[in-house]
Write a protein that holds these residues in place. Structure first.
Motif, mmCIF file in Angstrom:
data_model
loop_
_atom_site.group_PDB
_atom_site.id
_atom_site.type_symbol
_atom_site.label_atom_id
_atom_site.label_comp_id
_atom_site.label_asym_id
_atom_site.label_seq_id
_atom_site.Cartn_x
_atom_site.Cartn_y
_atom_site.Cartn_z
ATOM 1 N N ILE A 150 42.936 2.069 -13.494
ATOM 2 C CA ILE A 150 42.879 1.197 -14.425
ATOM 3 C C ILE A 150 41.169 0.823 -14.943
ATOM 4 O O ILE A 150 40.385 0.731 -14.062
ATOM 5 N N GLU A 151 41.190 0.743 -16.093
ATOM 6 C CA GLU A 151 39.713 0.472 -16.797
ATOM 7 C C GLU A 151 40.033 -0.989 -17.204
ATOM 8 O O GLU A 151 40.723 -1.355 -18.089
ATOM 9 N N ASP A 152 38.510 -1.673 -17.007
ATOM 10 C CA ASP A 152 38.509 -3.155 -17.541
ATOM 11 C C ASP A 152 38.042 -2.910 -19.029
ATOM 12 O O ASP A 152 36.806 -3.386 -19.106
ATOM 13 N N THR A 153 38.839 -2.876 -19.775
ATOM 14 C CA THR A 153 38.604 -2.653 -21.390
ATOM 15 C C THR A 153 38.165 -3.911 -21.961
ATOM 16 O O THR A 153 37.459 -3.921 -22.849
ATOM 17 N N ASN A 154 38.534 -5.072 -21.260
ATOM 18 C CA ASN A 154 38.079 -6.270 -22.209
ATOM 19 C C ASN A 154 36.748 -6.662 -21.439
ATOM 20 O O ASN A 154 36.309 -7.931 -21.678
ATOM 21 N N ASN A 214 35.923 -8.150 -18.629
ATOM 22 C CA ASN A 214 35.900 -9.718 -18.123
ATOM 23 C C ASN A 214 35.647 -9.610 -16.788
ATOM 24 O O ASN A 214 35.584 -10.779 -15.958
ATOM 25 N N GLY A 215 35.430 -8.455 -16.006
ATOM 26 C CA GLY A 215 35.094 -8.215 -14.719
ATOM 27 C C GLY A 215 36.299 -8.350 -13.587
ATOM 28 O O GLY A 215 36.014 -8.165 -12.553
ATOM 29 N N ALA A 216 37.476 -8.393 -14.264
ATOM 30 C CA ALA A 216 38.561 -8.414 -13.309
ATOM 31 C C ALA A 216 39.769 -7.115 -13.971
ATOM 32 O O ALA A 216 39.539 -6.753 -15.336
ATOM 33 N N PHE A 217 40.702 -6.911 -13.399
ATOM 34 C CA PHE A 217 41.560 -5.757 -13.562
ATOM 35 C C PHE A 217 43.112 -6.705 -14.032
ATOM 36 O O PHE A 217 43.541 -7.209 -13.020
ATOM 37 N N ASP A 218 43.489 -6.690 -15.254
ATOM 38 C CA ASP A 218 44.759 -7.434 -15.496
ATOM 39 C C ASP A 218 45.584 -6.739 -16.617
ATOM 40 O O ASP A 218 45.215 -5.530 -16.932
ATOM 41 N N LYS A 219 46.517 -7.458 -17.111
ATOM 42 C CA LYS A 219 47.517 -6.785 -17.852
ATOM 43 C C LYS A 219 46.880 -6.417 -19.362
ATOM 44 O O LYS A 219 47.483 -5.870 -20.037
ATOM 45 N N GLU A 220 45.834 -7.139 -19.601
ATOM 46 C CA GLU A 220 45.005 -6.617 -20.936
ATOM 47 C C GLU A 220 44.119 -5.306 -20.764
ATOM 48 O O GLU A 220 43.785 -5.046 -21.876
ATOM 49 N N ASP A 221 44.098 -4.928 -19.493
ATOM 50 C CA ASP A 221 43.236 -3.490 -19.568
ATOM 51 C C ASP A 221 44.288 -2.392 -19.473
ATOM 52 O O ASP A 221 45.482 -2.355 -19.738
ATOM 53 N N THR A 222 43.358 -1.294 -19.515
ATOM 54 C CA THR A 222 44.265 0.161 -19.877
ATOM 55 C C THR A 222 44.132 0.817 -18.812
ATOM 56 O O THR A 222 43.434 1.153 -18.040
ATOM 57 N N LEU A 223 45.565 1.333 -18.754
ATOM 58 C CA LEU A 223 45.811 2.338 -17.459
ATOM 59 C C LEU A 223 45.518 3.746 -18.118
ATOM 60 O O LEU A 223 45.962 4.208 -19.121
ATOM 61 N N HIS A 224 45.217 4.337 -17.065
ATOM 62 C CA HIS A 224 44.781 6.035 -17.334
ATOM 63 C C HIS A 224 45.608 6.779 -16.397
ATOM 64 O O HIS A 224 45.614 6.386 -15.106
ATOM 65 N N TYR A 225 46.039 7.997 -16.928
ATOM 66 C CA TYR A 225 46.890 8.698 -15.997
ATOM 67 C C TYR A 225 46.106 10.044 -16.104
ATOM 68 O O TYR A 225 45.825 10.758 -17.062
ATOM 69 N N TYR A 226 46.105 10.957 -14.511
ATOM 70 C CA TYR A 226 45.302 11.859 -14.471
ATOM 71 C C TYR A 226 46.180 13.165 -13.831
ATOM 72 O O TYR A 226 46.913 12.533 -12.748
ATOM 73 N N PHE A 227 45.774 14.193 -13.736
ATOM 74 C CA PHE A 227 46.041 15.086 -12.466
ATOM 75 C C PHE A 227 44.906 16.147 -12.534
ATOM 76 O O PHE A 227 43.994 16.396 -13.082
ATOM 77 N N VAL A 228 45.063 16.493 -10.914
ATOM 78 C CA VAL A 228 44.045 17.596 -10.597
ATOM 79 C C VAL A 228 44.737 18.878 -10.053
ATOM 80 O O VAL A 228 45.568 18.750 -9.169
ATOM 81 N N ASN A 229 44.462 19.793 -10.712
ATOM 82 C CA ASN A 229 44.696 21.232 -10.022
ATOM 83 C C ASN A 229 44.160 21.426 -8.713
ATOM 84 O O ASN A 229 42.897 21.784 -8.529
ATOM 85 N N LEU A 230 44.775 21.288 -7.455
ATOM 86 C CA LEU A 230 44.232 21.395 -6.150
ATOM 87 C C LEU A 230 43.891 22.852 -5.748
ATOM 88 O O LEU A 230 43.147 23.173 -4.818
ATOM 89 N N LEU A 231 44.303 23.803 -6.620
ATOM 90 C CA LEU A 231 43.737 25.145 -6.423
ATOM 91 C C LEU A 231 42.720 25.689 -7.078
ATOM 92 O O LEU A 231 41.988 26.677 -6.737
ATOM 93 N N ASP A 232 41.995 24.880 -7.975
ATOM 94 C CA ASP A 232 40.859 25.206 -8.586
ATOM 95 C C ASP A 232 39.806 25.314 -7.683
ATOM 96 O O ASP A 232 39.679 24.347 -6.547
#
Length: 237
Positions: free
Chosen positions: A201-205, A207-225
Motif C-alpha cells: 500500500i502506498e500513502d498516496t495522500n 498523511n503519514g498513515a496507511f488508510d482506505k484513501e491510499d492506493t493498493l499495488h499488486y505485484y509478482f516476482v518470477n522466482l526462476l529469474d
C-alpha cells in the motif's frame, strides 16, 4: 444541580478528548526533510546482542543463526524465559519469527559463518519457500523486515514500513523486492507459475498513515529469474 451537571459534562469532554489524543496512531512515514541525506540509526547501548541456536530447514544444507538483542537492564525480563534462557526468535512451519537484527548462515561441513546483510534492518519473518524448492529445486528465503527509519524516531521498530526481500537459502543475493515507502501487506507463492505474488500500500495522500484513501499495488516476482524484479499487475479496473 445544573452547575454540577455542567462540571461533570466538562470533565467527561476533557477526558474523552484526552483519550482520543492518546489513541492517535504514530505516523509510519514522516516526509519533512526527505531531501536530506539518510542518517544512521543510533546504536542502542542498553541492548546486548544474542545469537539463538542454529536452525536447519529440512532438506537444506545450511544452518541459520537468528541474531537479536535483549536488554542489558537486569530489571527488564521481557526477553528472558526461565526455561530456555535468552531467546530472540521462534521457529515453526519453515518460518523464523521475531524482531531480529540479522541472520547468520553456515554451510554444513564448513567453518565460515557470515551475515545475511551489513544493513541496519529489523527482520520480523524469514520464510523458507519449501513448496517452490520441491517443484523447481531452487531453494529460496523470503523476508518481511523494516530497512528504513520511515517515521524518523531514530530507531527501527514495528512502527516503520515493512519491506519484502528475497535471498538464496545460503543468504546470498539478498535483494529488496518491494518499493521504497510502500508497506508490505501480504504475499503468497503460486507453485504452478513459480511466482511470488504480493500486495503493498502506498500513502498516496501523504498523511503519514496507511488508510482506505491510499492506493493498493499488486505485484509478482518470477522466482526462476536470475535477477528478481517485481512486476506490477492490475487485477482491478
Amino acid at each position: 444541580m445544573k452547575n454540577c451537571t455542567f462540571y461533570i459534562s466538562l470533565i467527561l469532554a476533557v477526558t474523552l478528548a484526552s483519550c482520543k489524543k492518546e489513541e492517535t496512531p504514530t505516523p509510519k512515514v514522516i516526509y519533512e526533510d526527505t531531501s536530506k541525506p539518510k542518517t544512521e540509526v543510533p546504536e542502542d547501548t542498553t541492548q546486548i546482542e544474542i545469537a539463538d541456536l542454529p536452525i536447519n530447514m529440512d532438506g537444506t544444507n545450511y544452518l541459520i543463526f537468528p541474531i537479536g538483542t535483549v536488554s542489558s537492564d537486569k530489571k527488564v525480563k521481557a526477553s528472558y524465559d526461565s526455561n530456555t534462557g535468552y531467546t530472540v526468535s521462534n521457529y515453526g512451519e519453515y518460518q523464523i519469527t521475531g524482531y531480529l537484527q540479522n541472520l547468520k548462515f553456515q554451510e554444513i561441513g564448513k567453518d565460515t559463518i557470515y551475515a545475511l546483510t551489513d544493513k541496519n534492518v529489523l527482520i520480523e519473518t524469514a520464510t523458507y519457500l519449501k513448496s517452490t524448492a520441491d517443484k523447481t529445486k531452487k531453494q529460496l528465503m523470503a523476508y518481511s523486515l523494516a530497512d528504513m527509519d520511515t517515521n524518523k524516531d531514530n530507531k527501527l521498530d514495528n512502527n516503520d514500513i515493512k519491506a519484502l526481500y528475497l535471498s538464496d537459502i545460503s543468504g546470498k543475493n539478498f535483494t529488496k523486492i518491494s518499493v521504497d515507502f510502500q508497506e508490505l501487506i501480504d504475499w503468497n507463492v503460486v507453485e504452478s507459475r513459480s511466482r511470488l505474488y504480493f500486495r503493498a500500500i502506498e500513502d498516496t495522500n501523504k498523511n503519514g498513515a496507511f488508510d482506505k484513501e491510499d492506493t493498493l499495488h499488486y505485484y509478482f516476482v518470477n522466482l526462476l529469474d536470475k535477477e528478481w524484479k517485481a512486476t506490477e499487475i492490475k487485477p482491478l479496473p
